[in-house]
Design a protein around this motif. Structure first.
Motif, PDB file in Angstrom:
ATOM      1  N   TYR A   1       0.883  -1.323   0.039  1.00 50.26           N
ATOM      2  CA  TYR A   1       0.028   0.025   0.167  1.00 50.26           C
ATOM      3  C   TYR A   1       1.004   1.315  -0.034  1.00 50.26           C
ATOM      4  CZ  TYR A   1      -4.128  -2.830   0.695  1.00 50.26           C
ATOM      5  OH  TYR A   1      -5.035  -3.812   0.545  1.00 50.26           O
ATOM      6  N   LEU A   2       2.011   1.228   0.382  1.00 50.31           N
ATOM      7  CA  LEU A   2       2.851   2.581   0.473  1.00 50.31           C
ATOM      8  C   LEU A   2       3.124   2.806  -1.279  1.00 50.31           C
ATOM      9  CD1 LEU A   2       5.644   2.059   3.113  1.00 50.31           C
ATOM     10  CD2 LEU A   2       3.510   3.474   2.992  1.00 50.31           C
ATOM     11  N   ASP A   3       3.311   4.175  -1.516  1.00 46.19           N
ATOM     12  CA  ASP A   3       3.490   4.826  -2.728  1.00 46.19           C
ATOM     13  C   ASP A   3       4.878   4.493  -3.391  1.00 46.19           C
ATOM     14  OD1 ASP A   3       3.073   6.177  -5.104  1.00 46.19           O
ATOM     15  OD2 ASP A   3       3.480   7.969  -4.016  1.00 46.19           O
ATOM     16  N   PHE A   4       4.930   3.070  -3.733  1.00 47.82           N
ATOM     17  CA  PHE A   4       6.082   2.579  -4.504  1.00 47.82           C
ATOM     18  C   PHE A   4       5.678   2.493  -5.887  1.00 47.82           C
ATOM     19  CE2 PHE A   4       7.210   0.694  -0.254  1.00 47.82           C
ATOM     20  CZ  PHE A   4       8.517   1.614   0.008  1.00 47.82           C
ATOM     21  N   ASP A   5       6.613   2.518  -6.781  1.00 48.07           N
ATOM     22  CA  ASP A   5       6.192   2.236  -8.306  1.00 48.07           C
ATOM     23  C   ASP A   5       6.077   0.737  -8.138  1.00 48.07           C
ATOM     24  OD1 ASP A   5       8.570   1.246  -9.233  1.00 48.07           O
ATOM     25  OD2 ASP A   5       9.661   3.148  -9.186  1.00 48.07           O
ATOM     26  N   PRO A   6       5.487   0.008  -9.516  1.00 49.99           N
ATOM     27  CA  PRO A   6       5.328  -1.249  -9.664  1.00 49.99           C
ATOM     28  C   PRO A   6       6.718  -2.126  -9.644  1.00 49.99           C
ATOM     29  CG  PRO A   6       3.841   0.099 -11.152  1.00 49.99           C
ATOM     30  CD  PRO A   6       4.825   1.071 -10.612  1.00 49.99           C
ATOM     31  N   LEU A   7       7.677  -1.407 -10.395  1.00 50.49           N
ATOM     32  CA  LEU A   7       8.822  -2.365 -10.376  1.00 50.49           C
ATOM     33  C   LEU A   7       9.486  -2.535  -8.765  1.00 50.49           C
ATOM     34  CD1 LEU A   7      10.620  -3.727 -12.194  1.00 50.49           C
ATOM     35  CD2 LEU A   7      11.907  -1.931 -12.574  1.00 50.49           C
ATOM     36  N   GLU A   8       9.361  -1.270  -8.281  1.00 51.83           N
ATOM     37  CA  GLU A   8       9.699  -1.434  -6.758  1.00 51.83           C
ATOM     38  C   GLU A   8       9.080  -2.391  -5.918  1.00 51.83           C
ATOM     39  OE1 GLU A   8      11.594   3.040  -5.950  1.00 51.83           O
ATOM     40  OE2 GLU A   8       9.387   2.766  -5.951  1.00 51.83           O
ATOM     41  N   LYS A   9       7.594  -2.340  -6.059  1.00 52.31           N
ATOM     42  CA  LYS A   9       6.606  -3.346  -5.559  1.00 52.31           C
ATOM     43  C   LYS A   9       7.028  -4.716  -5.934  1.00 52.31           C
ATOM     44  CE  LYS A   9       3.095  -0.224  -4.301  1.00 52.31           C
ATOM     45  NZ  LYS A   9       1.438  -0.214  -3.998  1.00 52.31           N
ATOM     46  N   GLN A  10       7.261  -5.104  -7.428  1.00 52.96           N
ATOM     47  CA  GLN A  10       7.670  -6.447  -7.522  1.00 52.96           C
ATOM     48  C   GLN A  10       9.123  -6.939  -6.784  1.00 52.96           C
ATOM     49  OE1 GLN A  10       6.019  -8.511  -9.588  1.00 52.96           O
ATOM     50  NE2 GLN A  10       7.496 -10.005  -8.998  1.00 52.96           N
ATOM     51  N   ALA A  11      10.076  -5.840  -6.733  1.00 48.99           N
ATOM     52  CA  ALA A  11      11.281  -6.084  -6.081  1.00 48.99           C
ATOM     53  C   ALA A  11      11.166  -6.819  -4.715  1.00 48.99           C
ATOM     54  CB  ALA A  11      12.250  -4.823  -5.986  1.00 48.99           C
ATOM     55  N   LEU A  12      10.182  -5.864  -4.035  1.00 47.83           N
ATOM     56  CA  LEU A  12       9.981  -6.066  -2.577  1.00 47.83           C
ATOM     57  C   LEU A  12       9.122  -7.490  -2.629  1.00 47.83           C
ATOM     58  CD1 LEU A  12       8.388  -2.783  -1.324  1.00 47.83           C
ATOM     59  CD2 LEU A  12      10.596  -3.730  -0.638  1.00 47.83           C
ATOM     60  N   LEU A  13       8.339  -7.830  -3.318  1.00 48.53           N
ATOM     61  CA  LEU A  13       7.679  -9.213  -3.373  1.00 48.53           C
ATOM     62  C   LEU A  13       8.839 -10.208  -3.496  1.00 48.53           C
ATOM     63  CD1 LEU A  13       5.079 -10.865  -3.566  1.00 48.53           C
ATOM     64  CD2 LEU A  13       4.811 -10.591  -6.024  1.00 48.53           C
ATOM     65  N   GLU A  14       9.757 -10.173  -4.456  1.00 49.71           N
ATOM     66  CA  GLU A  14      10.752 -10.944  -4.888  1.00 49.71           C
ATOM     67  C   GLU A  14      11.720 -11.010  -3.581  1.00 49.71           C
ATOM     68  OE1 GLU A  14      12.192 -10.452  -8.627  1.00 49.71           O
ATOM     69  OE2 GLU A  14      10.011 -10.777  -9.313  1.00 49.71           O
ATOM     70  N   ARG A  15      11.731 -10.170  -2.625  1.00 49.95           N
ATOM     71  CA  ARG A  15      12.653 -10.430  -1.615  1.00 49.95           C
ATOM     72  C   ARG A  15      12.194 -11.767  -0.589  1.00 49.95           C
ATOM     73  NH1 ARG A  15      17.050  -8.752  -1.589  1.00 49.95           N
ATOM     74  NH2 ARG A  15      17.450  -8.440   0.608  1.00 49.95           N
ATOM     75  N   MET A  16      13.049 -12.495  -0.178  1.00 49.06           N
ATOM     76  CA  MET A  16      12.699 -13.716   0.259  1.00 49.06           C
ATOM     77  C   MET A  16      12.702 -13.620   1.930  1.00 49.06           C
ATOM     78  SD  MET A  16      12.293 -15.913  -1.547  1.00 49.06           S
ATOM     79  CE  MET A  16      12.342 -15.802  -3.460  1.00 49.06           C
TER      80      MET A  16
END
Length: 152
Positions: A107-122
């Motif tokens: 929900y924070l104001d990150f761009d889609p690529l940043e959100k994908q990178a966060l999702l990919e963190r283990m």
């Protein structure tokens, strides 16, 4: 059939908005993280894709619990200015660390690529640490915007 990211998250649609051009804006509540192992060939006339997936376990190890709690406090400190002048004075303290980290990543104001990178963190600890770095970089950029053109 555009390419898709290998890491994703199953979700429940909590809000849908049809756009004038026929597309939709969807809000999802994440349920389970997965990796795509492969993709099924589509049936004739099938307008959607089907993937073969495997769930990714993000159970927090006992060794990560204290570092995660500390990282959460750091993250909360970075976010505190967002609550100034609002009725809500802070993030919910009774929310489990991993739930809060995952909700903020969404929900924070990150761009889609940043959100994908966060999702990919283990795991939540790595995700929280990455969010802290992103927020610190955004704060640095915001604070140094007046220095544009200066050589350091």
């Amino acid at each position: 059939r555009p390419p898709v990211y290998r890491i994703g998250c199953t979700g429940l649609i909590t809000h849908a908005e049809k756009l004038d051009d026929g597309r939709f804006n969807l809000v999802l509540r994440g349920i389970e993280k997965f990796t795509i192992l492969g993709e099924e060939d589509p049936a004739i006339g099938q307008l959607y894709r089907r993937a073969i997936i495997a769930p990714i376990d993000e159970t927090i190890s006992q060794a990560d619990r204290d570092p995660l709690r500390e990282a959460r406090r750091t993250l909360e400190g970075l976010l505190e200015p967002l609550f100034e002048g609002t009725m809500e004075s802070r993030l919910p303290q009774n929310m489990p660390d991993d739930d809060l980290i995952n909700a903020l990543a969404q929900y924070l104001d990150f761009d889609p690529l940043e959100k994908q990178a966060l999702l990919e963190r283990m795991g939540p600890l790595a995700r929280c640490r990455s969010m802290i770095e992103l927020l610190e970089m955004k704060a640095l950029l915001k604070n140094s915007a007046g220095d544009a053109g200066l050589v350091h």
